[in-house]
Design a protein around this motif. Structure first.
Motif, PDB file in Angstrom:
ATOM      1  N   ARG A  49       3.786 -23.891 -38.377  1.00 16.85           N
ATOM      2  CA  ARG A  49       3.330 -23.628 -37.013  1.00 16.85           C
ATOM      3  C   ARG A  49       4.038 -22.423 -36.409  1.00 16.85           C
ATOM      4  N   ILE A  50       5.317 -22.304 -36.636  1.00 16.54           N
ATOM      5  CA  ILE A  50       6.065 -21.269 -35.934  1.00 16.54           C
ATOM      6  C   ILE A  50       6.311 -20.049 -36.825  1.00 16.54           C
ATOM      7  N   CYS A  51       6.916 -20.271 -37.997  1.00 15.90           N
ATOM      8  CA  CYS A  51       7.241 -19.105 -38.821  1.00 15.90           C
ATOM      9  C   CYS A  51       5.977 -18.400 -39.290  1.00 15.90           C
ATOM     10  N   ILE A  52       5.003 -19.162 -39.770  1.00 16.67           N
ATOM     11  CA  ILE A  52       3.805 -18.520 -40.304  1.00 16.67           C
ATOM     12  C   ILE A  52       2.884 -18.039 -39.189  1.00 16.67           C
ATOM     13  N   GLN A  53       2.628 -18.936 -38.216  1.00 17.79           N
ATOM     14  CA  GLN A  53       1.602 -18.586 -37.241  1.00 17.79           C
ATOM     15  C   GLN A  53       2.111 -17.664 -36.141  1.00 17.79           C
ATOM     16  N   MET A  54       3.389 -17.764 -35.818  1.00 19.15           N
ATOM     17  CA  MET A  54       3.874 -16.931 -34.721  1.00 19.15           C
ATOM     18  C   MET A  54       4.595 -15.683 -35.213  1.00 19.15           C
ATOM     19  N   LEU A  55       5.242 -15.788 -36.352  1.00 14.41           N
ATOM     20  CA  LEU A  55       6.020 -14.660 -36.847  1.00 14.41           C
ATOM     21  C   LEU A  55       5.568 -14.277 -38.260  1.00 14.41           C
ATOM     22  N   PRO A  56       4.279 -13.967 -38.423  1.00 13.55           N
ATOM     23  CA  PRO A  56       3.771 -13.747 -39.785  1.00 13.55           C
ATOM     24  C   PRO A  56       4.458 -12.582 -40.484  1.00 13.55           C
TER      25      PRO A  56
END
Lengths: 504, 496
Positions: free
Chosen positions: B264-271
């Protein structure tokens, strides 16, 4: 320039005669002073048997002062700012910040009076001077919250401190209490001396004691003269002593441990806020032109307090000592707000302190519940097995401890969040990182308290719970913490209003 | 969109049960404990029913968030109470909702002291877990993420084994240390965008230099939670000392919070930053898989062995995610699902033996296949699932995850396969030591076979494990679109 001139003019006018407006503005303080004098006479003539009545009178006077504060608020609202905020020249200011701080002080003082309701009676050292001293200390603190001049600052601080020295040594028969009183007095007198020296240096180099004029005089300078910097550092050091920031914290653990527990609860809440309010006003108003020099000193105190409070607290086995170190660490966090400054910083300080005061008052209420065979107990091991014998008390204590540790979802988290938010916002990121890391260390000792209550087996049964006063404070503080958790908005908004009132 | 706040209901139903128990059940021994158990079980079943309703109403074709609820919470700081689920989080909610009643069932047999408090703790825990998976406001997310620590600290610390205090501290302080850094990152992100709405943060809106630091802060939190080698050292202690019900939740749901955070965070927000750190993540995952499997081989304590196997299995999750391939993503999701149920089941299996003999030493057992045939069968099936035998849930996920790794580099897959081989070795060896051989130990001979409560505990898990193994499409269809969207986002970001 015009504003300053106007204020000065007001000052001269105020010197000639007592201005009725000034009396109106200082009405809450006058009320408390009058009640203080009445109760003092009552105590002198009637002796120990009226202690309860004097306590009730003190709480009534706090309530009355609180009500007057509320009326002031409405009055300001109705007159739409036409009511002057300064009284007695520029000695005394009645802004939103002062009102917020005073409200918290009044609540904290009332709660600590309730905590002492039957404490001294049980130890056979009941004396009517106790509520009277609390009244005068509170009066001093209210002056501190409103002090807008070096002179009123000093008068307020001394009025509060003198009452506190006596309170610390209130149990004359107890060696540790006497030791605490003497220690507090000697070190406190030293810090007052330093403060006075700092004030005189500032006066000598800036030519004024009024905060606004000081700010004006200092802002105009390109390079601060050494005299002013030294004066400012002296004042900061003395104030750091009062809020017990490292490295001026030495008295805190001993005084906290030695003083009677209700007194310690009082120390940890109201006087701390008053000194902090004073510190805030001093740093953000007269010193606002000297941020570069001032920040160095406060930054050091903040980091040292956070780290020392966190690491030294780990080794403590006495609950009161532990809470002393916890208060040192918390002062470190609060000073971050001071460094941040501005509306966000002041707001964060007020939110954080309110939640901290609730947590710490509740924690002392729990310590007051610990009695074995009629004797007060305060070591960490005395908590063992509390969850079996007093499940509600231990639940409340865990809520308060987790809140103090800043673990969400409890209110303490919001206090830390707003503080660190403000810090990151203004570029104090490294400070915020030190803050969160030291909060992990402090979490260890708060958790240890929970562990002792829930995991360790109890040694011997505790006495039944004390009277309603302690239980009321414990219930109120833990419910308030839960309430702020669910609805942080009112507190956040009030604090913002107070911060706005302070900085215009 | 219906008006009924379904997600809030799912989140707070267990909490309601906990409050009810707290207020109306007197904390005593025996009989009173029974009441608390029943009410807790009913509350968790009600939560399960509500979450099935959610799954039923969920529209897989919609890649956005569904059942969104939005209330203003702290207006002056732009913090809101936002809830919503997409195809990914819906499964995490289901995992929590399915495993909690089962762990309460297991606690009915094994938790004898302070039953009331235990039930309250586990219901609060469920509330926090579901709340975390359904939160779309970052502050709310953090509140629930950390809120999990408190009940878990108490579950390990109060009802755990001998060294429970050390384990509880280690668990708490490790995860707390990780997540305070995450808090700073959340603050920085909130200040950058002026909101704490998570949906507004998705899609790489942060400049690269900032994103790298943010990513590292989140990594500190999720890598501890997942746990990834070398941040896994709290896990063996926490697992070994926790009571069975605690281990089930810990392995089944708490570890998945790390995986969820990565997606949710690493992939979707900080790709972009995720791409930057992908080699490191793959490296750590591979080391974790092989290292944890080797360590598992050397264990003499059943729970510790399974704890290390959890580290290895979670390695496949991070390996799959950070391969940035469709197969890898799919595999990661399926390993999450599979491992939740399989690890929960193996911990329950260990709990069965522990309840009877009160030791976790593998050498104290032996020959149980003779006197406990049903137990032997159940244990066998879950052992096979853990190894990843085709037809069980373990196979599908790990196969896809390996495929994802293979698409990145063949050697990665080769190394990861080593983990599977070692996995077969330690699990089968464990099985041999526990169930085969002569039944010579007197106390082991006297152990009764599974009772009805325990069978009821294993039946749904067995069904789920086989279902995922045989027809994973049922599960995949729900999350496929959402996962595809996340994949599109990260593939859209160019290589360095």
């Amino acid at each position: 320039m015009r504003k300053v001139w106007k204020r000065r003019w007001g000052k001269f006018r105020g010197l000639g005669m007592i201005n009725p407006q000034s009396l109106l503005i200082t009405l809450p303080e006058i009320e408390i002073a009058v009640f203080g004098l009445i109760t003092l006479l009552a105590a002198a003539f009637c002796g120990a048997r009226v202690t309860r009545h004097i306590g009730v009178l003190a709480i009534i006077s706090f309530a009355l002062a609180g009500f007057t504060l509320f009326c002031h608020l409405r009055l300001h609202f109705l007159l739409n700012g036409r009511l002057p905020v300064f009284a007695f020249g520029t000695q005394f200011v009645d802004d939103g910040f002062a009102r917020f701080v005073k409200a918290i002080i009044l609540v904290a003082s009332s709660l600590s009076l309730l905590l002492s309701w039957s404490y001294f009676e049980k130890d056979g050292s009941e004396r009517p001077e106790y509520p009277v001293l609390i009244l005068f200390a509170t009066l001093g603190m209210m002056l501190m919250a409103s002090a807008c001049d070096m002179l009123s600052l000093y008068v307020g601080l001394e009025l509060q401190s003198l009452a506190l020295y006596v309170l610390a040594a209130f149990r004359r028969d107890d060696a540790r209490s006497s030791e605490a009183g003497v220690k507090y007095f000697v070190l406190g007198a030293l810090s007052s001396g330093i403060l006075l020296y700092g004030i005189s240096l500032l006066y000598g180099f800036a030519g004024t004691t009024d905060f606004a004029s000081l700010s004006f005089a200092l802002r105009g300078q390109v390079q601060a003269t050494p005299g002013i910097v030294v004066g400012m550092v002296f004042v900061c050091a003395a104030l750091a002593f009062k809020v017990s920031g490292a490295p001026f914290h030495m008295w805190t653990p001993d005084v906290y441990e030695g003083s009677p527990t209700p007194v310690t609860a009082f120390f940890a809440s109201a006087p701390k806020l008053a000194a902090l309010a004073l510190f805030t006003r001093f740093v953000l108003e007269p010193m606002s032109g000297l941020t570069a020099q001032g920040h160095q000193a406060i930054l050091f105190i903040s980091v040292a307090s956070m780290l020392w409070g966190a690491f030294a607290g780990v080794a403590q086995t006495d609950l009161k000592r532990l809470l002393a170190y916890s208060s040192i660490a918390n002062v470190g966090y609060l000073l971050i707000g001071l460094l941040v400054g501005g509306k966000t910083g002041v707001q964060a300080i007020l939110i954080y302190f309110t939640i901290y005061a609730l947590g710490t008052l509740g924690a002392f209420a729990v310590i007051l519940c610990l009695r074995r065979g009629g004797k007060a107990a305060s070591s960490l091991a005395d908590l063992s097995g509390l969850s079996r014998t007093h499940p509600l008390v231990s639940l409340a204590m865990s809520v308060l401890m987790f809140s103090l540790a800043g673990i969400p979802p409890l209110a303490g988290f919001f206090g830390k969040y707003f503080l660190f938010l403000a810090a990151v916002q203004t570029g104090w990121l490294p400070l915020a990182i030190i803050g969160v890391l030291s909060s992990v260390v402090t979490a260890y000792y708060y958790l240890r308290i929970v562990k002792v209550m829930y995991v360790d087996e109890s040694a011997s049964p505790l006495d039944p719970l004390p009277d309603w006063g302690v239980r009321f404070v414990l219930g109120l503080s833990s419910l308030a913490v839960v309430g702020i958790t669910l609805m942080p908005s009112p507190l956040v908004d009030e604090a913002l209003r107070a911060a706005r009132g302070f900085l215009g | 969109m219906s008006d009924f706040p379904l997600l809030s209901a799912v989140t707070f139903a267990p909490l309601l049960g906990a409050v009810f128990i707290f207020l109306f059940v007197k904390g005593g021994q025996d009989k009173k404990g029974k009441h608390a158990q029943r009410i807790a079980f009913l509350a968790s079943l009600a939560t399960l029913a509500l979450s099935f309703l959610m799954l039923n109403r969920f529209n897989p074709a919609d890649t956005g968030f569904q059942f969104v609820e939005r209330f203003v919470w702290i207006p002056s700081f732009n913090i809101a109470y936002i809830k919503g689920v997409d195809g990914i989080s819906v499964w995490f909610v289901m995992i929590a909702a399915i495993l909690t009643p089962l762990s309460i069932l297991s606690a009915m047999g094994s938790v004898k002291t302070r039953v009331k408090e235990f039930m309250i703790a586990i219901l609060v825990l469920e509330s926090m877990m579901i709340g975390m998976f359904t939160s779309l406001d970052f502050i709310l997310f953090y509140v629930f993420f950390e809120g999990v620590l408190l009940p878990m600290f108490l579950i390990i610390g109060v009802w755990g084994g001998e060294k429970r205090v050390y384990a509880a501290y280690k668990f708490f302080l490790y995860t707390f240390l990780g997540s305070v850094l995450m808090l700073i990152a959340i603050i920085a992100m909130a200040l950058h965008l002026g909101t704490t709405d998570m949906t507004a943060m998705m899609g790489g809106k942060f400049p690269k230099e900032m994103a790298v630091w943010l990513w590292l802060a989140f990594f500190a939190s999720f890598a501890v939670k997942t746990p990834m080698w070398p941040f896994h050292t709290w896990l063996p202690y926490a697992h070994v000392e926790a009571p069975t019900a605690g281990s089930v939740i810990l392995a089944g749901v708490l570890l998945k919070m790390g995986a969820y955070g990565f997606i949710r965070i690493c992939i979707q927000m900080l790709p972009e930053a995720s791409r930057h750190f992908a080699p490191m993540m793959i490296g750590l995952s591979l080391v974790g898989i092989v290292y944890a499997s080797l360590v598992a081989l050397a264990q003499t304590d059943m729970k510790k062995l399974i704890a290390y196997s959890s580290v290895a299995h979670m390695g496949y999750v991070t390996l799959g995610i950070f391969s940035f391939t469709r197969q890898g993503f799919d595999g990661a999701m399926l390993v999450v699902l599979s491992h939740s149920f399989v690890a929960a089941a193996t911990f329950l299996c260990v709990g069965v033996a522990y309840d009877r003999l009160h030791t976790r030493e593998i050498s104290r057992y032996g020959g149980m296949a003779t006197n406990m045939p049903r137990y032997a069968l159940v244990f066998m099936l879950f052992t096979l699932a853990s190894i990843g035998l085709p037809g069980t849930s373990g196979f599908v996920g790990e196969f896809l995850s390996l495929q994802g790794a293979y698409l990145v580099n063949g050697w990665f897959a080769a190394l990861a396969v080593l983990g599977m081989i070692l996995g077969a070795a330690y699990m089968l060896w464990l099985y041999r030591r526990l169930f085969y051989g002569e039944l010579i130990k007197e106390d082991v001979r006297r152990m009764p076979d599974l009772n009805k409560r325990e069978l009821a505990m294993f039946a749904p898990l067995l069904a789920l494990v086989l279902w995922i193994g045989i027809y994973p499409a049922t599960f995949r269809n729900v999350y496929a679109q959402s996962l595809e969207k996340a994949l599109g986002e990260i593939q859209g970001v160019g290589h360095d």
